[in-house]
Design a protein around this motif. Sequence first.
Motif, PDB file in Angstrom:
ATOM      1  N   UNK A 244       0.847  -1.191   0.000  1.00  4.56           N
ATOM      2  CA  UNK A 244       0.000   0.000   0.000  1.00  4.56           C
ATOM      3  C   UNK A 244       0.883   1.241   0.000  1.00  4.56           C
ATOM      4  N   UNK A 245       0.638   2.104  -0.942  1.00  6.30           N
ATOM      5  CA  UNK A 245       1.262   3.422  -0.997  1.00  6.30           C
ATOM      6  C   UNK A 245       0.160   4.421  -0.678  1.00  6.30           C
ATOM      7  N   UNK A 246       0.213   5.012   0.511  1.00  4.06           N
ATOM      8  CA  UNK A 246      -0.906   5.838   0.972  1.00  4.06           C
ATOM      9  C   UNK A 246      -1.029   7.146   0.191  1.00  4.06           C
ATOM     10  N   UNK A 247      -0.060   7.452  -0.671  1.00  4.10           N
ATOM     11  CA  UNK A 247      -0.160   8.650  -1.511  1.00  4.10           C
ATOM     12  C   UNK A 247      -0.815   8.357  -2.852  1.00  4.10           C
ATOM     13  N   UNK A 248      -1.159   7.103  -3.085  1.00  6.09           N
ATOM     14  CA  UNK A 248      -1.692   6.681  -4.382  1.00  6.09           C
ATOM     15  C   UNK A 248      -3.087   6.093  -4.195  1.00  6.09           C
ATOM     16  N   UNK A 249      -4.088   6.771  -4.734  1.00  2.59           N
ATOM     17  CA  UNK A 249      -5.480   6.315  -4.575  1.00  2.59           C
ATOM     18  C   UNK A 249      -5.677   4.893  -5.077  1.00  2.59           C
ATOM     19  N   UNK A 250      -5.098   4.580  -6.229  1.00  2.00           N
ATOM     20  CA  UNK A 250      -5.270   3.241  -6.806  1.00  2.00           C
ATOM     21  C   UNK A 250      -4.644   2.178  -5.919  1.00  2.00           C
ATOM     22  N   UNK A 251      -3.470   2.474  -5.365  1.00  2.00           N
ATOM     23  CA  UNK A 251      -2.793   1.532  -4.488  1.00  2.00           C
ATOM     24  C   UNK A 251      -3.605   1.285  -3.225  1.00  2.00           C
ATOM     25  N   UNK A 252      -4.177   2.334  -2.672  1.00  2.00           N
ATOM     26  CA  UNK A 252      -4.974   2.196  -1.447  1.00  2.00           C
ATOM     27  C   UNK A 252      -6.237   1.380  -1.719  1.00  2.00           C
ATOM     28  N   UNK A 253      -6.896   1.677  -2.833  1.00  2.00           N
ATOM     29  CA  UNK A 253      -8.098   0.911  -3.178  1.00  2.00           C
ATOM     30  C   UNK A 253      -7.760  -0.552  -3.423  1.00  2.00           C
ATOM     31  N   UNK A 254      -6.633  -0.808  -4.079  1.00  2.00           N
ATOM     32  CA  UNK A 254      -6.222  -2.189  -4.345  1.00  2.00           C
ATOM     33  C   UNK A 254      -5.916  -2.927  -3.053  1.00  2.00           C
ATOM     34  N   UNK A 255      -5.299  -2.228  -2.092  1.00  2.00           N
ATOM     35  CA  UNK A 255      -5.005  -2.849  -0.800  1.00  2.00           C
ATOM     36  C   UNK A 255      -6.291  -3.230  -0.078  1.00  2.00           C
ATOM     37  N   UNK A 256      -7.270  -2.334  -0.090  1.00  2.00           N
ATOM     38  CA  UNK A 256      -8.547  -2.636   0.557  1.00  2.00           C
ATOM     39  C   UNK A 256      -9.238  -3.816  -0.119  1.00  2.00           C
TER      40      UNK A 256
ATOM     41  N   UNK B 180      -7.758  -6.243  -1.706  1.00  2.00           N
ATOM     42  CA  UNK B 180      -6.984  -7.433  -1.356  1.00  2.00           C
ATOM     43  C   UNK B 180      -7.404  -7.952   0.020  1.00  2.00           C
ATOM     44  N   UNK B 181      -7.514  -7.050   0.978  1.00  2.00           N
ATOM     45  CA  UNK B 181      -7.924  -7.455   2.327  1.00  2.00           C
ATOM     46  C   UNK B 181      -9.358  -7.990   2.314  1.00  2.00           C
ATOM     47  N   UNK B 182     -10.220  -7.367   1.551  1.00  2.00           N
ATOM     48  CA  UNK B 182     -11.600  -7.856   1.452  1.00  2.00           C
ATOM     49  C   UNK B 182     -11.630  -9.284   0.912  1.00  2.00           C
ATOM     50  N   UNK B 183     -10.792  -9.534  -0.098  1.00  2.00           N
ATOM     51  CA  UNK B 183     -10.789 -10.854  -0.718  1.00  2.00           C
ATOM     52  C   UNK B 183     -10.218 -11.929   0.211  1.00  2.00           C
ATOM     53  N   UNK B 184      -9.282 -11.569   1.073  1.00  2.00           N
ATOM     54  CA  UNK B 184      -8.613 -12.561   1.914  1.00  2.00           C
ATOM     55  C   UNK B 184      -9.169 -12.618   3.336  1.00  2.00           C
ATOM     56  N   UNK B 185      -9.273 -11.494   3.995  1.00  2.00           N
ATOM     57  CA  UNK B 185      -9.742 -11.471   5.386  1.00  2.00           C
ATOM     58  C   UNK B 185     -11.234 -11.173   5.505  1.00  2.00           C
TER      59      UNK B 185
END
Length: 232
Positions: free
Chosen positions: A52-64, A66-71
Motif C-alpha cells: 500500500x502506498x498511501x499517496x496513491x489512490x489506486x494503491x490504497x483501493x487495491x489494498x482494501x 486485497x484485504x476484502x478478498x482474503x480477510x
Amino acid sequence: MTTTFITGANKGLGLETARRLVNLGHTVVLGARDPERGAAAAADLGVRFVRIDVTDDSSVRAAAADVEAHEGHVDVLVNNAGIPGAAVDAEALTGRDVLEVLDVNVAGVVRTTTAFLPLLRRSPDPVIVNVSSGMGSLEHTHDPDRAESQVIAPAYTASKAALTMLTTQYAKALPDVRVNAADPGYTATDLNGHSGPQTVTEGTDAVVALATEGPGHGSGRLVDRHGETAWG
C-alpha cells in the motif's frame, strides 16, 4: 479473532506494533509501500503482506480490495505511515516540501480511512488508531521542559497538528467507529535518527492500548503511553 491492518509497518513503530499485536492474538495484515521490505518484515512475523502506498489512490483501493478478498473485514485500522519531510531550514522550506509531508501524514490517512471504512463496518467493534505526535501540540512545543519544544520541523509538526484535528472530526462524523490518536512520544526510530530516549516497544504502548482496549471506550481521544492527554 481481531483482524488488524497497519500501514507503514515494515519498520519502526509500525513493525513493533505488528509484532506486539500478533503476540496478543491479532490477525495482522502488514501494509507497506516497499514490496521487498514489506514482504520480508511480514515473513519474519509470520503474517500476510499487502502493498500500500498511501499517496496513491489506486494503491490504497487495491489494498482494501486485497484485504476484502482474503480477510473479509477489518476490526482495527492503524494509520501509522508517516514521513518527517525534507531536512531544510525554515527559510528554505517550499510549498512542495510541505505538500509532500501532508500527502503522506494527513491525506494518506484520509485515503486509507475512506477505502477501509466498508471493511471496518463489518466488524462488531471497528477501531481506527491514527499515529500522531506530541510534536503537533501547541502546549508541548511551547513547553521548554519538553523535548518537543527543542525541535524545529514546520512541515512535520503542522501535519501532526492536522492529524489530531482530523481524528476529532472523524470521531464526530463516524459515531459507529471508535477513532483515536496515539502519541508515541520521543522514540528512537529512523524518523529522528534513532535519537529518541524511548524504545520502539515503549513508543508503541499507546497504539497497542488503543488497538486492544475493547468496546465501551471513548472516541476522539489523544492517548500517550501514560494514558489520555489533553488536546492543546
